[in-house]
Design a protein around this motif. Structure first.
Motif, PDB file in Angstrom:
ATOM      1  N   ASP A 338     -14.578  -7.141  28.566  1.00  0.00           N
ATOM      2  CA  ASP A 338     -15.800  -7.248  27.770  1.00  0.00           C
ATOM      3  C   ASP A 338     -15.910  -6.149  26.720  1.00  0.00           C
ATOM      4  O   ASP A 338     -16.985  -5.933  26.145  1.00  0.00           O
ATOM      5  N   TRP A 339     -14.838  -5.428  26.484  1.00  0.00           N
ATOM      6  CA  TRP A 339     -14.835  -4.459  25.393  1.00  0.00           C
ATOM      7  C   TRP A 339     -14.725  -5.202  24.060  1.00  0.00           C
ATOM      8  O   TRP A 339     -14.243  -6.343  23.998  1.00  0.00           O
ATOM      9  N   GLY A 340     -15.172  -4.548  23.013  1.00  0.00           N
ATOM     10  CA  GLY A 340     -15.097  -5.157  21.688  1.00  0.00           C
ATOM     11  C   GLY A 340     -14.816  -4.129  20.615  1.00  0.00           C
ATOM     12  O   GLY A 340     -14.706  -2.928  20.876  1.00  0.00           O
ATOM     13  N   ILE A 341     -14.678  -4.614  19.405  1.00  0.00           N
ATOM     14  CA  ILE A 341     -14.553  -3.740  18.235  1.00  0.00           C
ATOM     15  C   ILE A 341     -15.645  -4.128  17.252  1.00  0.00           C
ATOM     16  O   ILE A 341     -15.942  -5.304  17.072  1.00  0.00           O
ATOM     17  N   GLN A 342     -16.241  -3.124  16.642  1.00  0.00           N
ATOM     18  CA  GLN A 342     -17.262  -3.371  15.625  1.00  0.00           C
ATOM     19  C   GLN A 342     -16.692  -3.022  14.271  1.00  0.00           C
ATOM     20  O   GLN A 342     -16.186  -1.912  14.053  1.00  0.00           O
ATOM     21  N   LEU A 343     -16.779  -3.989  13.339  1.00  0.00           N
ATOM     22  CA  LEU A 343     -16.154  -3.848  12.032  1.00  0.00           C
ATOM     23  C   LEU A 343     -17.119  -3.406  10.943  1.00  0.00           C
ATOM     24  O   LEU A 343     -16.711  -3.256   9.789  1.00  0.00           O
ATOM     25  N   GLY A 344     -18.362  -3.212  11.311  1.00  0.00           N
ATOM     26  CA  GLY A 344     -19.325  -2.754  10.311  1.00  0.00           C
ATOM     27  C   GLY A 344     -20.704  -3.309  10.601  1.00  0.00           C
ATOM     28  O   GLY A 344     -20.903  -4.134  11.492  1.00  0.00           O
ATOM     29  N   ALA A 345     -21.666  -2.834   9.829  1.00  0.00           N
ATOM     30  CA  ALA A 345     -23.039  -3.323   9.883  1.00  0.00           C
ATOM     31  C   ALA A 345     -23.462  -3.601   8.457  1.00  0.00           C
ATOM     32  O   ALA A 345     -23.330  -2.751   7.576  1.00  0.00           O
ATOM     33  N   PHE A 346     -23.965  -4.801   8.208  1.00  0.00           N
ATOM     34  CA  PHE A 346     -24.156  -5.282   6.849  1.00  0.00           C
ATOM     35  C   PHE A 346     -25.589  -5.744   6.605  1.00  0.00           C
ATOM     36  O   PHE A 346     -26.282  -6.165   7.530  1.00  0.00           O
ATOM     37  N   ALA A 347     -25.986  -5.683   5.364  1.00  0.00           N
ATOM     38  CA  ALA A 347     -27.346  -6.082   5.007  1.00  0.00           C
ATOM     39  C   ALA A 347     -27.514  -7.599   5.000  1.00  0.00           C
ATOM     40  O   ALA A 347     -28.633  -8.094   5.027  1.00  0.00           O
ATOM     41  N   ARG A 348     -26.397  -8.336   4.969  1.00  0.00           N
ATOM     42  CA  ARG A 348     -26.469  -9.812   4.934  1.00  0.00           C
ATOM     43  C   ARG A 348     -25.627 -10.404   6.055  1.00  0.00           C
ATOM     44  O   ARG A 348     -24.553  -9.907   6.386  1.00  0.00           O
ATOM     45  N   HIS A 349     -26.123 -11.499   6.617  1.00  0.00           N
ATOM     46  CA  HIS A 349     -25.426 -12.184   7.708  1.00  0.00           C
ATOM     47  C   HIS A 349     -24.081 -12.732   7.245  1.00  0.00           C
ATOM     48  O   HIS A 349     -23.072 -12.644   7.969  1.00  0.00           O
ATOM     49  N   ASP A 350     -24.037 -13.287   6.011  1.00  0.00           N
ATOM     50  CA  ASP A 350     -22.788 -13.874   5.530  1.00  0.00           C
ATOM     51  C   ASP A 350     -21.702 -12.826   5.315  1.00  0.00           C
ATOM     52  O   ASP A 350     -20.512 -13.101   5.476  1.00  0.00           O
ATOM     53  N   ALA A 351     -22.104 -11.602   4.963  1.00  0.00           N
ATOM     54  CA  ALA A 351     -21.112 -10.528   4.801  1.00  0.00           C
ATOM     55  C   ALA A 351     -20.491 -10.178   6.146  1.00  0.00           C
ATOM     56  O   ALA A 351     -19.285  -9.915   6.242  1.00  0.00           O
ATOM     57  N   ALA A 352     -21.296 -10.181   7.204  1.00  0.00           N
ATOM     58  CA  ALA A 352     -20.770  -9.923   8.546  1.00  0.00           C
ATOM     59  C   ALA A 352     -19.795 -11.017   8.959  1.00  0.00           C
ATOM     60  O   ALA A 352     -18.744 -10.736   9.558  1.00  0.00           O
ATOM     61  N   GLU A 353     -20.113 -12.260   8.631  1.00  0.00           N
ATOM     62  CA  GLU A 353     -19.203 -13.371   8.948  1.00  0.00           C
ATOM     63  C   GLU A 353     -17.867 -13.217   8.224  1.00  0.00           C
ATOM     64  O   GLU A 353     -16.802 -13.429   8.810  1.00  0.00           O
ATOM     65  N   ARG A 354     -17.927 -12.843   6.952  1.00  0.00           N
ATOM     66  CA  ARG A 354     -16.689 -12.714   6.173  1.00  0.00           C
ATOM     67  C   ARG A 354     -15.773 -11.635   6.737  1.00  0.00           C
ATOM     68  O   ARG A 354     -14.557 -11.812   6.805  1.00  0.00           O
ATOM     69  N   ILE A 355     -16.356 -10.505   7.124  1.00  0.00           N
ATOM     70  CA  ILE A 355     -15.508  -9.420   7.630  1.00  0.00           C
ATOM     71  C   ILE A 355     -14.890  -9.793   8.969  1.00  0.00           C
ATOM     72  O   ILE A 355     -13.744  -9.435   9.261  1.00  0.00           O
ATOM     73  N   LEU A 356     -15.614 -10.536   9.804  1.00  0.00           N
ATOM     74  CA  LEU A 356     -15.048 -10.987  11.077  1.00  0.00           C
ATOM     75  C   LEU A 356     -13.879 -11.926  10.834  1.00  0.00           C
ATOM     76  O   LEU A 356     -12.830 -11.833  11.488  1.00  0.00           O
ATOM     77  N   ASN A 357     -14.047 -12.844   9.905  1.00  0.00           N
ATOM     78  CA  ASN A 357     -12.983 -13.808   9.619  1.00  0.00           C
ATOM     79  C   ASN A 357     -11.768 -13.146   8.970  1.00  0.00           C
ATOM     80  O   ASN A 357     -10.635 -13.586   9.162  1.00  0.00           O
ATOM     81  N   SER A 358     -11.998 -12.066   8.216  1.00  0.00           N
ATOM     82  CA  SER A 358     -10.910 -11.470   7.440  1.00  0.00           C
ATOM     83  C   SER A 358      -9.852 -10.786   8.294  1.00  0.00           C
ATOM     84  O   SER A 358      -8.707 -10.648   7.861  1.00  0.00           O
ATOM     85  N   VAL A 359     -10.214 -10.326   9.509  1.00  0.00           N
ATOM     86  CA  VAL A 359      -9.239  -9.589  10.308  1.00  0.00           C
ATOM     87  C   VAL A 359      -8.438 -10.480  11.246  1.00  0.00           C
ATOM     88  O   VAL A 359      -7.407 -10.059  11.775  1.00  0.00           O
TER      89      VAL A 359
END
Length: 420
Positions: A338-359
């Protein structure tokens, strides 16, 4: 069936014919209003500001509305020049001939005559500082044989980059009613240029260019004035208004900002300064919220064994797939995955989606079965969307963060929640 008849005309007095002068006045009024309406719809104000690394849109206004690019066309011209340089088709020392057609181009220009030539490196600087139309045409002919052929290549490259609403008709940006783009499309071009040719972008930072004893100063008045700005280009034709694209750096963020349709150069520059400052403030707010999120403490004994294993697998090749293959990560057990990695915190939901998909393409085997979680964190400052991949062992999470950090991507560990 009854036939339709217009009602009888009960007005027996004949209408007086309009005087020729009145007819001419009405005609000119209609034409003028039509021109004004066309200019308003095709050359209105538009702006777009984007964080290149995350794709977060920091400002957008009329960003998908068609506009005339003016001399921002030359950014694509130089994109193709840099492409040819990197492919070895010519060098910075290559001589670019000046044709009669190139010499006839109107200002802005450096006034080269037909039969003359200019070294390619000087030609690049003539575009980035003086925005020379004669040199832009010469470069187009040098690369593609003719400017129309070069314009087709410009449009093809624009389409390949994702500039779906852009059409180029010349290399300089001189008036052509079929030459159109949008603020968003131009931001895509700017981001692609800095991503693909970082070793050439210094040309856009030059404040002046000296050629044959003449000093040509950069038209971009924000260089050395507005904090963070390190490029890129201005543009103007009457139909377009005053355009500007800039590259700016702020606390580890790289922004591309575009303003189109300014009424004057000063008003355009002032608006760009306002947009950049707002973007900086927004990024500072996001970074502050992100810093408030507590980092998990590393276990000393775990760190020691991990360091030794990383040292054994250390390699100068930062290919993510190859590097991870050298590290045999244990298959997750049900109780500790249940460990995870956090790739950032963003002002927009769609920006968070893009960064998750990019890796995911970087580590497909490791991240294929993880859960993608976007959660909110709220403070008096505002709300951010945290982007996490969850469903890893602690070792896998730590290793992934090591790899992402080596690739200059932000990453922090996300330990299991107490309830898991």
């Amino acid at each position: 069936m009854r036939s339709f008849r217009y009602p009888p005309n009960h007005c027996h007095s004949a209408a007086k014919p309009l005087r020729p002068s009145l007819v001419l006045f009405i005609f000119l009024l209609v034409v003028t209003l039509s021109i004004l309406r066309t200019q308003h719809t095709e050359a209105g104000y538009a702006a777009y500001v984007v964080d290149v690394k995350t794709g977060a849109v920091l400002h957008a206004r009329n960003s998908r509305v068609l506009n005339f690019p003016a001399s921002l066309c030359k950014v694509m011209t130089l994109y193709l020049v840099f492409e040819g340089l990197d492919e070895g088709r010519f060098t910075l020392a290559s001589m670019v001939p000046i044709s009669q057609r190139a010499a006839r181009q109107p200002a802005s220009k450096i006034g080269l005559k037909a039969g003359d030539s200019i070294m390619l490196q000087d030609a690049i600087l003539a575009l980035t500082t003086k925005s020379a139309n004669d040199v832009a045409t010469a470069l187009a002919e040098f690369i593609s044989g003719s400017e129309p052929n070069f314009a087709k290549k410009m449009t093809e490259r624009a389409s390949a980059l994702g500039m779906v609403k852009t059409t180029f008709r010349n290399a300089s940006g001189l008036p052509n009613k079929r030459q159109k783009t949008t603020a968003k499309d131009l931001s895509i071009l700017g981001a692609a240029l800095y991503e693909n040719f970082p070793h050439h972008t210094h040309y856009f930072s030059r404040k002046k260019f000296i050629y044959r004893g003449q000093v040509y100063r950069n038209h971009n008045k924000l260089l050395g004035v507005q904090k963070g700005v390190d490029g890129i280009k201005t543009g103007y034709i009457r139909a377009a208004g005053y355009n500007l694209m800039v590259s700016a750096r702020h606390n580890g963020h790289h922004l591309i900002a575009v303003v189109l349709g300014g009424k004057t150069g000063k008003r355009r520059d002032a608006q760009m300064k306002r947009l950049l400052q707002r973007a900086y403030n927004r990024l500072d707010r996001s970074d502050k919220l992100f810093a408030m999120i507590s980092l998990p403490k590393e276990k000393p004994q775990r760190r020691k064994s991990l360091d030794s294993s990383l040292q054994r697998g250390k390699t100068t090749n930062l290919n993510p797939s190859e590097s991870l293959k050298t590290r045999k990560l244990d298959t997750p057990r049900k109780e500790d995955n249940d460990w995870g990695i956090q790739l950032g915190a963003f002002a927009r939901h769609d920006a968070a989606e893009r960064i998750l998909n990019s890796v995911v393409p970087l580590f497909p085997e490791i991240l294929a079965n993880t859960r993608r979680e976007i959660s909110t964190v709220t403070d008096a400052i505002g709300t951010l969307y945290r982007a996490r991949h969850v469903g890893l062992t602690e070792e896998a999470a730590r290793t992934l963060c090591e790899e992402l950090t080596a690739l200059a991507r932000p990453c922090m560990l996300a330990p299991p929640s107490p309830s898991s």
